[in-house]
Design an enzyme around this catalytic site. Structure first.
Site, PDB file in Angstrom:
ATOM      1  N   LYS A  41       0.867  -1.181   0.000  1.00 40.65           N
ATOM      2  CA  LYS A  41       0.000   0.000   0.000  1.00 40.65           C
ATOM      3  C   LYS A  41       0.897   1.223   0.000  1.00 40.65           C
ATOM      4  O   LYS A  41       2.071   1.133   0.375  1.00 40.65           O
ATOM      5  CB  LYS A  41      -0.905   0.095   1.229  1.00 40.65           C
ATOM      6  CG  LYS A  41      -0.817  -0.964   2.273  1.00 40.65           C
ATOM      7  CD  LYS A  41      -1.731  -0.633   3.450  1.00 40.65           C
ATOM      8  CE  LYS A  41      -2.160  -1.892   4.161  1.00 40.65           C
ATOM      9  NZ  LYS A  41      -2.758  -1.740   5.437  1.00 40.65           N
ATOM     10  N   ARG A  90     -12.302  -6.374  13.559  1.00 40.65           N
ATOM     11  CA  ARG A  90     -13.355  -5.365  13.704  1.00 40.65           C
ATOM     12  C   ARG A  90     -14.723  -5.900  13.355  1.00 40.65           C
ATOM     13  O   ARG A  90     -15.722  -5.481  13.919  1.00 40.65           O
ATOM     14  CB  ARG A  90     -13.055  -4.162  12.794  1.00 40.65           C
ATOM     15  CG  ARG A  90     -11.994  -3.255  13.320  1.00 40.65           C
ATOM     16  CD  ARG A  90     -11.446  -2.370  12.239  1.00 40.65           C
ATOM     17  NE  ARG A  90     -10.717  -3.153  11.260  1.00 40.65           N
ATOM     18  CZ  ARG A  90      -9.880  -2.654  10.374  1.00 40.65           C
ATOM     19  NH1 ARG A  90      -9.696  -1.362  10.312  1.00 40.65           N
ATOM     20  NH2 ARG A  90      -9.249  -3.436   9.529  1.00 40.65           N
ATOM     21  N   SER A 128      -6.750   2.855   9.463  1.00 38.85           N
ATOM     22  CA  SER A 128      -5.714   3.853   9.158  1.00 38.85           C
ATOM     23  C   SER A 128      -6.129   4.666   7.931  1.00 38.85           C
ATOM     24  O   SER A 128      -5.826   5.854   7.825  1.00 38.85           O
ATOM     25  CB  SER A 128      -4.371   3.171   8.917  1.00 38.85           C
ATOM     26  OG  SER A 128      -3.920   2.579  10.105  1.00 38.85           O
TER      27      SER A 128
HETATM   28  P1  ADP Z   1      -2.754  -4.477   8.010  1.00 38.67           P
HETATM   29  O1  ADP Z   1      -1.993  -5.336   8.941  1.00 38.67           O
HETATM   30  O2  ADP Z   1      -3.887  -5.198   7.336  1.00 38.67           O
HETATM   31  O3  ADP Z   1      -1.927  -3.641   7.110  1.00 38.67           O
HETATM   32  P2  ADP Z   1      -3.149  -2.552  10.044  1.00 38.67           P
HETATM   33  O4  ADP Z   1      -1.720  -2.352  10.163  1.00 38.67           O
HETATM   34  O5  ADP Z   1      -3.994  -1.343  10.012  1.00 38.67           O
HETATM   35  O6  ADP Z   1      -3.563  -3.406   8.838  1.00 38.67           O
HETATM   36  O7  ADP Z   1      -3.658  -3.438  11.235  1.00 38.67           O
HETATM   37  C1  ADP Z   1      -2.846  -4.266  12.023  1.00 38.67           C
HETATM   38  C2  ADP Z   1      -3.738  -5.069  12.926  1.00 38.67           C
HETATM   39  O8  ADP Z   1      -4.581  -4.202  13.673  1.00 38.67           O
HETATM   40  C3  ADP Z   1      -4.676  -6.034  12.206  1.00 38.67           C
HETATM   41  O9  ADP Z   1      -4.831  -7.177  13.007  1.00 38.67           O
HETATM   42  C4  ADP Z   1      -5.964  -5.272  12.134  1.00 38.67           C
HETATM   43  O10 ADP Z   1      -7.093  -6.096  12.030  1.00 38.67           O
HETATM   44  C5  ADP Z   1      -5.936  -4.560  13.459  1.00 38.67           C
HETATM   45  N1  ADP Z   1      -6.762  -3.360  13.461  1.00 38.67           N
HETATM   46  C6  ADP Z   1      -6.861  -2.429  12.490  1.00 38.67           C
HETATM   47  N2  ADP Z   1      -7.750  -1.475  12.832  1.00 38.67           N
HETATM   48  C7  ADP Z   1      -8.234  -1.823  14.045  1.00 38.67           C
HETATM   49  C8  ADP Z   1      -9.212  -1.251  14.918  1.00 38.67           C
HETATM   50  N3  ADP Z   1      -9.887  -0.147  14.602  1.00 38.67           N
HETATM   51  N4  ADP Z   1      -9.439  -1.867  16.093  1.00 38.67           N
HETATM   52  C9  ADP Z   1      -8.761  -2.989  16.395  1.00 38.67           C
HETATM   53  N5  ADP Z   1      -7.866  -3.602  15.606  1.00 38.67           N
HETATM   54  C10 ADP Z   1      -7.597  -3.023  14.446  1.00 38.67           C
END
Ligand code: ADP
Length: 162
Positions: A41, A90, A128
């Site tokens: 991304k 979520r 994010s």
């Molecule tokens: P990814 O790992 O898919 O790039 P992120 O870095 O945003 O996405 O998310 C890392 C972890 O945090 C994943 O397990 C994701 O599901 C979790 N996560 C993302 N947003 C939230 C949220 N609002 N509340 C709780 N957990 C979240």
């Protein structure tokens, strides 16, 4: 001693991540928040910046360390003798996505278990992507991130507008 990793892009680390990391730190002896260096991304923050922002948000939690990693999460975990991956959920879309990753991971590393924590209702809609979109339009994100991250977002979008 049980060590777990909480991997993600964390671009940037927000209160939904913070909630999961704090709760996971209460379940395991040591939690490594592992910041993936090259997600597929477009990133707003560099790996070092993402580590710094997560570190600031988590500085009061003694058994958490933040590191960067590259390559496959399960391979990295194996190399470091870690058997638990923590992920936040979520909604059912996350569950569906995560279950496919989990099955692929199990083929590659059957000894590693993934532990899922349901996010708190306050952050169920938070991602994010939404966070960055609101911040880019000068919206108030103070309920989603620490003041330090809020300032980092403000500065980054101000630089981009120059
Ligand atoms: P990814 O790992 O898919 O790039 P992120 O870095 O945003 O996405 O998310 C890392 C972890 O945090 C994943 O397990 C994701 O599901 C979790 N996560 C993302 N947003 C939230 C949220 N609002 N509340 C709780 N957990 C979240």
């Amino acid at each position: 001693m049980t060590r777990a990793i909480y991997p993600g892009s964390f671009d940037p680390f927000h209160n939904g991540h913070l909630d999961i990391a704090r709760r996971a730190a209460g379940l395991f002896d040591e939690l490594l928040v592992t910041v993936f260096d090259a997600p597929a991304k477009q990133l707003l923050f560099s790996t070092d910046e993402r580590i710094e922002l997560a570190g600031e948000a988590l500085e009061d939690v003694k058994n958490i360390t933040i590191v960067s990693y590259s390559g496959l999460t399960v391979k990295w975990a194996q190399r470091h003798g870690i058997r638990v991956i923590v992920r936040g959920l979520r909604n059912v879309d996350d569950l569906s996505f995560e279950s496919r990753i989990d099955m692929a991971n199990r083929l590659m590393a059957p000894q590693i278990e993934t532990c899922y924590l349901l996010c708190s209702t306050d952050y169920v809609y938070l991602s994010s992507t939404i966070l960055k979109e609101v911040a880019s339009l000068d919206g108030d994100v103070s309920h989603w991130v620490t003041p330090h991250t809020e300032e980092a977002l403000r500065q980054r979008f101000a630089e981009r507008k120059q």
